[in-house]
Write an enzyme that holds these catalytic residues in place. Structure first.
Site, mmCIF file in Angstrom:
data_model
loop_
_atom_site.group_PDB
_atom_site.id
_atom_site.type_symbol
_atom_site.label_atom_id
_atom_site.label_comp_id
_atom_site.label_asym_id
_atom_site.label_seq_id
_atom_site.Cartn_x
_atom_site.Cartn_y
_atom_site.Cartn_z
ATOM 1 N N ASP A 96 7.506 14.954 -9.583
ATOM 2 C CA ASP A 96 7.083 13.854 -8.715
ATOM 3 C C ASP A 96 7.781 14.078 -7.381
ATOM 4 O OD1 ASP A 96 6.328 11.535 -7.484
ATOM 5 O OD2 ASP A 96 7.488 10.196 -8.787
ATOM 6 N N SER A 114 -1.428 10.001 -7.222
ATOM 7 C CA SER A 114 -1.189 8.740 -7.912
ATOM 8 C C SER A 114 -1.800 7.536 -7.209
ATOM 9 C CB SER A 114 0.316 8.523 -8.097
ATOM 10 O OG SER A 114 0.975 8.538 -6.838
ATOM 11 N N THR A 118 6.679 2.268 -9.240
ATOM 12 C CA THR A 118 5.388 2.524 -9.891
ATOM 13 C C THR A 118 5.068 4.015 -9.949
ATOM 14 O OG1 THR A 118 4.315 2.082 -7.759
ATOM 15 C CG2 THR A 118 4.388 0.283 -9.362
ATOM 16 N N ASP A 151 7.255 6.450 -10.264
ATOM 17 C CA ASP A 151 8.087 6.991 -11.339
ATOM 18 C C ASP A 151 7.482 6.652 -12.699
ATOM 19 O OD1 ASP A 151 9.965 7.612 -9.239
ATOM 20 O OD2 ASP A 151 10.619 5.528 -9.338
#
Length: 299
Positions: free
Chosen positions: A112, A181, A222, A224
């Site tokens: 991420d 995402s 959010t 993560d």
């Protein structure tokens, strides 16, 4: 066999971001999680005040050496990385990736790339080329948001077509699974789009997206939660991108919806009241109720 995740992310004493946001969902879904906290803060940086400590590359190497000396580094199925503050620490993580992949056949590296949001970049500029040229080729799965996608590809992702071109740049660098995402397009300002692309073989890709209504609130953690949940469901479904993405979106949507519904307001500002209601959503994490389905992209 229980899968094992080594998660290198931030940690907060209060609230749910970084490892605090990722660990509980992973454990509920059957994963053992070993955490290394890249930073330890009192609370997330959305508050007026935050204090804490920062791990440096020596600290990271000491922890990894301790695991190796006890042969505890063997058996990881996944490495998950999130927020990193400095270049030397990120370079040290690259050594960890290479080392763990030598010791763990089939280990999946999920990154991420926490770099920015809403067109704001909040990492030192020297980290950008490290992510572009060294992290992406090692990552099996990468989950940037729209701003991070543009940083990593050095191109605009202001339309779906442009976003797919940006994703292809990351594929060309070696990453097989790219999931955006959250994306917003001016033509539909009240909607969010989650876009995913997985290279099947050669130039053949599975490209899908999910469209959901945009909630008028700002949440922390959010991304993560999204990445950890996606990691879990990709593993549990043997790489079924569509099912993994649908379950991930269902989980995150359930958490933020409950968080917003239970926000009562307080004297300290909206952000304090919008800490994720993660524990309260145990049932939704274990058994996500899919409302929004994947749509195959045809452009």
């Amino acid at each position: 066999m229980t899968s094992r995740v080594l998660s290198i992310q931030s940690h907060v004493v209060h609230g749910y971001v970084g490892n605090k946001s990722a660990t509980f969902p992973l454990q509920l879904l059957g994963f053992d999680v070993d955490c290394i906290n890249s930073v330890q803060l009192s609370n997330h940086t959305g508050y007026e005040v935050f204090k804490g400590q920062i791990l440096n590359e020596k600290d990271l190497n000491d922890l990894i050496d301790g695991l190796k000396n006890n042969n505890l580094h063997v058996g990881y199925s996944h490495l998950l990385t999130g927020y990193v503050r400095n270049e030397s620490f990120l370079l040290a993580i690259l050594n960890v990736v290479a080392d763990l992949k030598r010791s763990n056949r089939g280990l999946i590296y999920v990154c991420d790339p926490v770099m920015g949001d809403d067109d704001i970049v909040y990492i030192p500029k020297e980290l950008v080329p490290v992510y572009r040229d060294k992290v992406i080729p090692l990552a099996d799965i990468i989950t940037p948001n729209q701003t991070e996608l543009e940083i990593l590809s050095d191109a605009k992702a202001n339309t779906l077509e442009n976003a797919l071109k940006c994703i292809q740049i990351l594929h060309d660098k070696g990453c097989k699974t790219v999931v955006i995402s959250s994306m917003e397009f001016e033509s539909v300002p009240d909607q969010l789009f989650i876009v995913a692309s997985h290279v099947l073989s050669g130039n053949v890709k599975n490209e899908v997206m999910i469209q959901i209504p945009k909630l008028k609130a700002k949440f922390f953690g959010t991304g993560d939660l999204f990445t950890a949940t996606f990691l879990a469901w990709m593993a549990k479904t043997d790489g079924n991108l569509n099912v993994a993405l649908e379950n991930t979106v269902a989980t995150v949507n359930a958490v933020i919806t409950r968080t917003l519904n239970e926000y009562k307001g307080d004297n300290n500002g909206e952000r304090r009241g919008l800490e994720l209601k993660l524990i309260q959503c145990k049932a939704e994490i274990e058994n996500p109720k899919v409302i929004y389905k994947c749509v195959k992209i045809n452009i």
